[in-house]
Design a protein around this motif. Sequence first.
Motif, PDB file in Angstrom:
ATOM      1  N   LEU A 130       2.450   6.010  -2.763  1.00 37.08           N
ATOM      2  CA  LEU A 130       3.572   6.841  -3.194  1.00 37.08           C
ATOM      3  C   LEU A 130       3.566   7.009  -4.712  1.00 37.08           C
ATOM      4  CD1 LEU A 130       6.082   8.448  -2.594  1.00 37.08           C
ATOM      5  CD2 LEU A 130       7.384   6.307  -2.496  1.00 37.08           C
ATOM      6  N   ALA A 131       3.196   5.954  -5.440  1.00 40.16           N
ATOM      7  CA  ALA A 131       3.111   6.053  -6.897  1.00 40.16           C
ATOM      8  C   ALA A 131       2.107   7.128  -7.307  1.00 40.16           C
ATOM      9  CB  ALA A 131       2.716   4.700  -7.489  1.00 40.16           C
ATOM     10  N   ILE A 132       0.944   7.130  -6.683  1.00 46.91           N
ATOM     11  CA  ILE A 132      -0.088   8.125  -7.005  1.00 46.91           C
ATOM     12  C   ILE A 132       0.388   9.532  -6.645  1.00 46.91           C
ATOM     13  CG2 ILE A 132      -2.466   8.835  -6.607  1.00 46.91           C
ATOM     14  CD1 ILE A 132      -2.077   6.169  -8.137  1.00 46.91           C
ATOM     15  N   LEU A 133       1.047   9.640  -5.493  1.00 49.60           N
ATOM     16  CA  LEU A 133       1.537  10.948  -5.068  1.00 49.60           C
ATOM     17  C   LEU A 133       2.606  11.473  -6.024  1.00 49.60           C
ATOM     18  CD1 LEU A 133       1.701  13.260  -3.016  1.00 49.60           C
ATOM     19  CD2 LEU A 133       3.300  11.863  -1.676  1.00 49.60           C
ATOM     20  N   LEU A 134       3.507  10.586  -6.463  1.00 54.42           N
ATOM     21  CA  LEU A 134       4.567  11.016  -7.377  1.00 54.42           C
ATOM     22  C   LEU A 134       4.004  11.422  -8.736  1.00 54.42           C
ATOM     23  CD1 LEU A 134       7.350   8.411  -6.512  1.00 54.42           C
ATOM     24  CD2 LEU A 134       7.270  10.847  -5.903  1.00 54.42           C
ATOM     25  N   GLU A 135       2.921  10.772  -9.131  1.00 54.10           N
ATOM     26  CA  GLU A 135       2.255  11.189 -10.378  1.00 54.10           C
ATOM     27  C   GLU A 135       1.751  12.627 -10.232  1.00 54.10           C
ATOM     28  OE1 GLU A 135      -1.101   9.512 -13.491  1.00 54.10           O
ATOM     29  OE2 GLU A 135      -1.376   9.163 -11.342  1.00 54.10           O
TER      30      GLU A 135
ATOM     31  N   TYR B 162       4.324  -2.282  -6.566  1.00 51.57           N
ATOM     32  CA  TYR B 162       3.009  -2.632  -6.021  1.00 51.57           C
ATOM     33  C   TYR B 162       2.418  -3.836  -6.758  1.00 51.57           C
ATOM     34  CZ  TYR B 162      -2.043  -2.267  -5.327  1.00 51.57           C
ATOM     35  OH  TYR B 162      -3.363  -2.545  -5.064  1.00 51.57           O
ATOM     36  N   ARG B 163       2.534  -3.849  -8.071  1.00 56.22           N
ATOM     37  CA  ARG B 163       1.974  -4.963  -8.855  1.00 56.22           C
ATOM     38  C   ARG B 163       2.692  -6.270  -8.564  1.00 56.22           C
ATOM     39  NH1 ARG B 163       1.521  -1.396 -14.426  1.00 56.22           N
ATOM     40  NH2 ARG B 163      -0.554  -0.488 -14.000  1.00 56.22           N
ATOM     41  N   ARG B 164       4.020  -6.206  -8.389  1.00 59.41           N
ATOM     42  CA  ARG B 164       4.765  -7.417  -8.061  1.00 59.41           C
ATOM     43  C   ARG B 164       4.322  -7.988  -6.711  1.00 59.41           C
ATOM     44  NH1 ARG B 164       9.233  -4.435  -9.966  1.00 59.41           N
ATOM     45  NH2 ARG B 164       9.856  -3.991  -7.802  1.00 59.41           N
ATOM     46  N   LEU B 165       4.026  -7.124  -5.782  1.00 53.77           N
ATOM     47  CA  LEU B 165       3.675  -7.576  -4.438  1.00 53.77           C
ATOM     48  C   LEU B 165       2.240  -8.067  -4.324  1.00 53.77           C
ATOM     49  CD1 LEU B 165       5.432  -4.727  -2.427  1.00 53.77           C
ATOM     50  CD2 LEU B 165       6.059  -7.153  -2.400  1.00 53.77           C
TER      51      LEU B 165
ATOM     52  N   ASN C 102       0.817  -1.211   0.000  1.00 58.40           N
ATOM     53  CA  ASN C 102       0.000   0.000   0.000  1.00 58.40           C
ATOM     54  C   ASN C 102       0.857   1.270   0.000  1.00 58.40           C
ATOM     55  OD1 ASN C 102      -2.416  -1.368  -0.084  1.00 58.40           O
ATOM     56  ND2 ASN C 102      -2.622  -1.456   2.144  1.00 58.40           N
ATOM     57  N   ALA C 103       2.023   1.207   0.634  1.00 56.45           N
ATOM     58  CA  ALA C 103       2.923   2.361   0.612  1.00 56.45           C
ATOM     59  C   ALA C 103       3.441   2.605  -0.798  1.00 56.45           C
ATOM     60  CB  ALA C 103       4.076   2.140   1.586  1.00 56.45           C
TER      61      ALA C 103
ATOM     62  N   LEU D 259       6.563   7.205 -10.415  1.00 55.87           N
ATOM     63  CA  LEU D 259       5.257   6.562 -10.538  1.00 55.87           C
ATOM     64  C   LEU D 259       5.410   5.132 -11.031  1.00 55.87           C
ATOM     65  CD1 LEU D 259       2.140   6.341 -10.984  1.00 55.87           C
ATOM     66  CD2 LEU D 259       2.517   7.461 -13.187  1.00 55.87           C
ATOM     67  N   LEU D 260       6.126   4.929 -12.126  1.00 56.81           N
ATOM     68  CA  LEU D 260       6.279   3.594 -12.706  1.00 56.81           C
ATOM     69  C   LEU D 260       7.029   2.669 -11.765  1.00 56.81           C
ATOM     70  CD1 LEU D 260       7.066   4.453 -16.437  1.00 56.81           C
ATOM     71  CD2 LEU D 260       4.949   3.508 -15.494  1.00 56.81           C
TER      72      LEU D 260
END
Length: 268
Positions: free
Chosen positions: A243-248, A263-266, A238-239, A256-257
């Motif tokens: 963080l990805a959304i925030l960096l976007e 996140y997707r790997r986890l 979730n972190a 973001l990527l």
Amino acid sequence: MRELHGMLGVSRRVLTGLVAAGFVTPTRGPRNAWRFTFQDAVLLRTALQLRAARIPPRKVIAALSRIREALPDELPLTGIRVSAVGNNVAVRTGPSKWDAVTGQLLLDFEVAEIKGDVVFLDYGPPRRNGERQAEDWYNLGEQLRLSDASGAEQAYRKAISLSPRPYYAAYVDLGVLLCELEARCKDALNVFDAALTHFPDDAMLHFNRAIALEDLGRFEDAERSYQRSLEIDPTHANAHHNLAILLEKRGDPQGLLRHLNAYRRLTT
């Protein structure tokens, strides 16, 4: 699972083994994550104490199955008391004591010397008066959380003030409760900052602090808190997501990527 691990102080492997053995049957939440009820946490804590007292696993499962049926949705502050007596499991509710497996009432002169720790269904064995009062207030906060947010806040704060040791769960739940209320994220941030003075290397606290900072519009500080959470626990999915959304939002497509892929790997 992460919250339960911190609450009970045992490894994920031990908790997974207790679930696999049938001590509790948690439900599944988003992304197939386990979700435990208040009663599940109580029963797991009790199972750990009874196994430490060398009660056979089969008898522990049978006893806890009966106790689970007897647990109300909302436990009273007095709770009920479970103890290992010889090779049996006894339950006390008020003045009555009964065998957890057979349901037979026990008289005082039938009870052998207690072996191992006594367990209260309030997350732990008998404690000093301050600890017990703090846990009673915390349990009250859990009961009031959905129906009376103000009452829950007061109960959590009372638990923190009464506890002779820093009360991790009360800090976390109070902070999350306040952040869910309109215009209380600043108060939540104060709670998380206070908790971090006692638990500076806790990934969940840094994660929740980042959420409060983000809601307050302090995006740079929020980014640092998410990063700190991931330094402590790189598997905190979730972190990575938040963080990805925030960096976007902050115009960092590479960040973001990177975190979205993590996140997707986890989660796949």
